[in-house]
Design a protein around this motif. Sequence first.
Motif, PDB file in Angstrom:
ATOM      1  N   LEU A 175       2.866  -7.802  10.422  1.00 28.08           N
ATOM      2  CA  LEU A 175       1.926  -6.757  10.834  1.00 28.08           C
ATOM      3  C   LEU A 175       0.552  -7.337  11.191  1.00 28.08           C
ATOM      4  O   LEU A 175      -0.244  -6.673  11.839  1.00 28.08           O
ATOM      5  N   PHE A 215      -0.612  -4.247  14.299  1.00 27.77           N
ATOM      6  CA  PHE A 215      -0.250  -2.827  14.196  1.00 27.77           C
ATOM      7  C   PHE A 215      -1.332  -1.999  14.870  1.00 27.77           C
ATOM      8  O   PHE A 215      -2.440  -2.482  15.119  1.00 27.77           O
ATOM      9  N   LYS A 216      -1.000  -0.746  15.136  1.00 26.76           N
ATOM     10  CA  LYS A 216      -1.996   0.218  15.612  1.00 26.76           C
ATOM     11  C   LYS A 216      -1.915   1.445  14.716  1.00 26.76           C
ATOM     12  O   LYS A 216      -0.826   1.825  14.280  1.00 26.76           O
ATOM     13  N   GLY A 217      -3.051   2.089  14.489  1.00 23.09           N
ATOM     14  CA  GLY A 217      -3.073   3.208  13.545  1.00 23.09           C
ATOM     15  C   GLY A 217      -2.885   2.653  12.143  1.00 23.09           C
ATOM     16  O   GLY A 217      -2.791   1.438  11.938  1.00 23.09           O
ATOM     17  N   GLU A 218      -2.840   3.535  11.150  1.00 19.13           N
ATOM     18  CA  GLU A 218      -2.583   3.036   9.806  1.00 19.13           C
ATOM     19  C   GLU A 218      -1.133   2.567   9.717  1.00 19.13           C
ATOM     20  O   GLU A 218      -0.263   3.058  10.439  1.00 19.13           O
ATOM     21  N   ILE A 219      -0.896   1.625   8.819  1.00 15.87           N
ATOM     22  CA  ILE A 219       0.473   1.158   8.602  1.00 15.87           C
ATOM     23  C   ILE A 219       1.242   2.188   7.773  1.00 15.87           C
ATOM     24  O   ILE A 219       0.710   2.753   6.816  1.00 15.87           O
ATOM     25  N   PHE A 220       2.475   2.441   8.162  1.00 18.55           N
ATOM     26  CA  PHE A 220       3.375   3.333   7.420  1.00 18.55           C
ATOM     27  C   PHE A 220       3.886   2.553   6.204  1.00 18.55           C
ATOM     28  O   PHE A 220       4.988   1.996   6.214  1.00 18.55           O
ATOM     29  N   PHE A 278      -6.278   0.578   1.719  1.00 21.85           N
ATOM     30  CA  PHE A 278      -6.645   1.116   3.027  1.00 21.85           C
ATOM     31  C   PHE A 278      -7.961   0.535   3.533  1.00 21.85           C
ATOM     32  O   PHE A 278      -8.123   0.286   4.720  1.00 21.85           O
ATOM     33  N   ARG A 327       7.398   2.583   4.447  1.00 16.47           N
ATOM     34  CA  ARG A 327       8.487   1.982   5.222  1.00 16.47           C
ATOM     35  C   ARG A 327       8.704   0.519   4.838  1.00 16.47           C
ATOM     36  O   ARG A 327       9.820   0.022   4.870  1.00 16.47           O
ATOM     37  N   TYR A 328       7.596  -0.155   4.497  1.00 15.31           N
ATOM     38  CA  TYR A 328       7.670  -1.586   4.186  1.00 15.31           C
ATOM     39  C   TYR A 328       7.689  -1.844   2.688  1.00 15.31           C
ATOM     40  O   TYR A 328       7.557  -2.975   2.244  1.00 15.31           O
TER      41      TYR A 328
END
Lengths: 436, 436, 436
Positions: A427, A363-368, A389, A371-372
């Motif tokens: 991810l 992944f890039k950036g924080e994971i949403f 985090f 959504r998961y």
Amino acid sequence: MKELLKENASMKEMIDGLWLLPRDIVSEGYDVALLALSEQIPMTIHEYQTGTECFTWIIPEKWTCHEAYLETVDGNRLFSYSDNPLHVVSYSLPFEGIVTREELLKHLYSHPKLPDAIPFQFKYYDKDWGLCCSQQLKDSLTDDKYKVTIKTTFEAGNLKVGEVVIPGGSDESIVICAHLCHPAQVNDDLTGVVVGLEVMRNLLQQPNLRYTYRFLMVPETIGSVAYLSHNEALIPKMKGGLFLESMGREFPFALQSSFDATSEIDLCFSQAVKESGPDNWTAPFWGVICNDERQFNAPGIRVPMLSLSRVLHRSHSDGPYREYHSSDDIPDLVSHQSLEESKDLVLKMIDTLENNWLPVNKFKGEIFCSRYGIQFDFARDFSNSMSLFNIMFQLDGEKSLVEIAEICNTPFDTVKKTVDEFHKHNLVELRPCSNV
Amino acid sequence: MKELLKENASMKEMIDGLWLLPRDIVSEGYDVALLALSEQIPMTIHEYQTGTECFTWIIPEKWTCHEAYLETVDGNRLFSYSDNPLHVVSYSLPFEGIVTREELLKHLYSHPKLPDAIPFQFKYYDKDWGLCCSQQLKDSLTDDKYKVTIKTTFEAGNLKVGEVVIPGGSDESIVICAHLCHPAQVNDDLTGVVVGLEVMRNLLQQPNLRYTYRFLMVPETIGSVAYLSHNEALIPKMKGGLFLESMGREFPFALQSSFDATSEIDLCFSQAVKESGPDNWTAPFWGVICNDERQFNAPGIRVPMLSLSRVLHRSHSDGPYREYHSSDDIPDLVSHQSLEESKDLVLKMIDTLENNWLPVNKFKGEIFCSRYGIQFDFARDFSNSMSLFNIMFQLDGEKSLVEIAEICNTPFDTVKKTVDEFHKHNLVELRPCSNV
Amino acid sequence: MKELLKENASMKEMIDGLWLLPRDIVSEGYDVALLALSEQIPMTIHEYQTGTECFTWIIPEKWTCHEAYLETVDGNRLFSYSDNPLHVVSYSLPFEGIVTREELLKHLYSHPKLPDAIPFQFKYYDKDWGLCCSQQLKDSLTDDKYKVTIKTTFEAGNLKVGEVVIPGGSDESIVICAHLCHPAQVNDDLTGVVVGLEVMRNLLQQPNLRYTYRFLMVPETIGSVAYLSHNEALIPKMKGGLFLESMGREFPFALQSSFDATSEIDLCFSQAVKESGPDNWTAPFWGVICNDERQFNAPGIRVPMLSLSRVLHRSHSDGPYREYHSSDDIPDLVSHQSLEESKDLVLKMIDTLENNWLPVNKFKGEIFCSRYGIQFDFARDFSNSMSLFNIMFQLDGEKSLVEIAEICNTPFDTVKKTVDEFHKHNLVELRPCSNV
């Protein structure tokens, strides 16, 4: 030969069956014990002939004590090898004759702290004769002369090392080691032997081990040197190891680091020990107690082998434990529960190592997360959210799970569960920690 | 010219013979002193002409003070250069005339702490005239006007650097340095010069030196710059160096690290100083006192030169020592014993460096010590046994002897003796510490 | 549309004009605010359609609250969205109906610390309805049932990010970021927006910027993710960044490090903040407050973005500030002076970064300072002389100016002035810190 151990004996039963054998380093007693253990779990018994060069060492002769005793000049027997094998110095030269009290005392060993106990003395390479008795008995020797009888023989024989191998997905191996020598003693180190064996029985039930496991039962020092010098090709594939010593007491666990305390196995094992009890402690290499891990960590070998034991700190007046190297180191000191705890901790340490991977973000950036379905409530559960985090932020292929646990001050299992969750959603990728 | 020094003069005799000379940086007095020393030990005298560019510097003119004095207007002479060369500022411009008391005081220097002493003042690059006297005399000046006479000349000349070279097995060199300038002063730094010279006399007796030794006697700062800028090809071969300052007092030794305190020479020298007395102390670069080591450590040169001195800490009210830069810095302050101690310590420092190797194990596993007659009794002498094994465990070609001494908290000589023993039995190889 | 802001509005005027707008993350209020700002400084407005995949995220729908209020069953209105947009949870689902008091309380939020204030609540991804009111009002609700009216709509729209770019000599860019969302609130983070904008106005006046500057105004988190995921090619050229939060209070400045606290931008910004006031403080990544810097520092991005704010420490009972996320976060909290100080500090931080070079000596040995008119008087001004020499000694191309300032414990400007002086005389070369 009478069966010493019943089939599938428990750890306590193995101790009870084997402890009193005169398990000198190359001896009949040692061989009998090893043979009995080989019927408990499939193992290879390696034999190394007397006189064989092993690195800088030479395999010693097989030593047998036929009988040994001290008598007054008029034949009153004061103590005898047949009462307890500790009464004669291990590898004592034979000797028979009447000696002055003064001469006798130069060859008669007692325990510095335990007035009733016979000490464990050995002269593997000193070539001398010697007897051992309690301080009390020694103090009662007031005659001018005594009669010494030591009937020992030295002959060509075979030093024996038992090896249990459980192959895993990788040929990188983890070495578990304990020494089977030391006549008529229990904690040091028969407890290490039976806990190691029980751990291997347990690993045999685990279908998908990542690493190969080798459990070595050796006569101390020379056994490890003999094995290593005859298996040099295996050394580069030894990822690390663990020596087990004094596993039966109720003291907290002491973990001694390997020579390279930054190795992956050091990180994993110390994390597991730290998480297993607030009183457990760790110390640098040689900071707890010394055994065969010395040979594995030594120059030219450098396999990071740690040592786990349940002993008092070296600074304690009774350290490592009061009955150490004496005839008081008997089965009564050892509880079933302590042995079980020890086995469980070793399995947990192995589990940590087996589950330590290098996670790399896909992944890039924080994971949403929502959504998961990865749940957290930043406002209500600040600590767990931060932990999620914190872990997420480290996933860039530079730190293994155990290092992330350390950095985030979070239990290994929390890190593992979090990363597994991300892995489930594709991810992250999990790589071996080849360069840790 | 009358012989200033008898043949093979002692350190104290050299001091007594040379200290009162007006050893300004480029001057007759300096040249006389250097010539006298060149008869004590074979040396090369390098000459650098006035006006020569040396890195960013320029060799100054030769300065001579013919006479200088202060008089009342009616000719009563208050003090004179002929009484003590410190009465005139080194490199003072010439000046003759009657000046107001106010004007005089702008050019008259006294010592801030010592009311009876004449201070050492210099104006090498400021181009001004100046006189020096005691605070007491200065306080007694109540006339409105005074007559100043300063007859100095500036002329083309040669700055001189004395160099003693003792070739060793390697062309890597160790630079010992001290400054010969500072008129009529002893500790700063004639003591450094004579201790350095005596060290070289001693090294001349040592047949198999590993490194080449260079002893430089310079006028402070500009002498080092002149030498370095004319010997740039030697710089990469300078392994390190030692400046010697104030070697005659009975204070504990202070070792000032080089700019790169991790250099091999820093490790060796600090180990030797640490082992030589519990009151000796070390401080970072510039943490004790500043001299020519600045030029060697400076950007573009970066030769790790340490500084050894016997001074008080900078925070002490009398630091570096009460008589520093004054007419009180006289031979009485200096004892034969202190000079000998200083020389001995420098030799010990050099000895540590000469004997520092990178040991590499040819053995695997622990060494079977009893086979080689390497004695120890683990039970009876735990500390020495541990020291033996501690050292043995480090012998893998990654740490030099001095680093092992530091890691094992063991004297350098113990490490050396242990490793020599192993070396004798062909168990280790000794390599140069090229990459330390 | 009526002009919200006059031309070239001051920071305070921009706050007064925009703060009360319902600036939900994708909303009319947000768009109006961004459009108004785009008339204050030339900017690009990037638009990202609802449903667009952005890394692991998805652009949400545009949300509009048409009206929302709570009434007693007999129609007595207790509070309304028209009084304050905070009365409805941001991104609340629509809901109309009579509910029991118990059911209502599950959807009615009050502030845990401020009894008179309406809290700021958001449910961007939870899909629920909710209202907010003061604790006092909530406590007065004693009826069995209440009538809820929430008329909100969700529809396809565009998330908007404003970007001001000022090109510099290099295409390496520094990202300044602040979030424009959060209805009817001021410090969080309209103050960051106006300070960032004022900084950019100032940079526009600077003719020779070294780096390119990008100022991003975003809806929090999703705005940064949207921008980054659509500008991946720019990421490797982002040298670092600074998030601005809560810039209007009179608290000391708090600087939060990036994930890589050793980055050049971390060193420069922390040096500037440290020098700007003794009460300013720094904390590790996530140690002060969390905003969009999370996305820039996250795995796969790893742009070192710091965060500057004026807040209380997290351990303070009122931290980050008493009125945070409430209807009390109003323009009265913010002073013109604080905003000016904030802008000045950001400019100083940028100035430090712009002026940070890697100086490399072209000289060897110490510099002959008096030759170049570089004045110092070692005897009279020991501290400044040492500072000059300390700096000179570091100039070997291994440390940048800010690192030298840190090592020498000297203000950045002193280091810069000293090195500039050497540079003027061609004694040093200045290189970019590419490998810092």
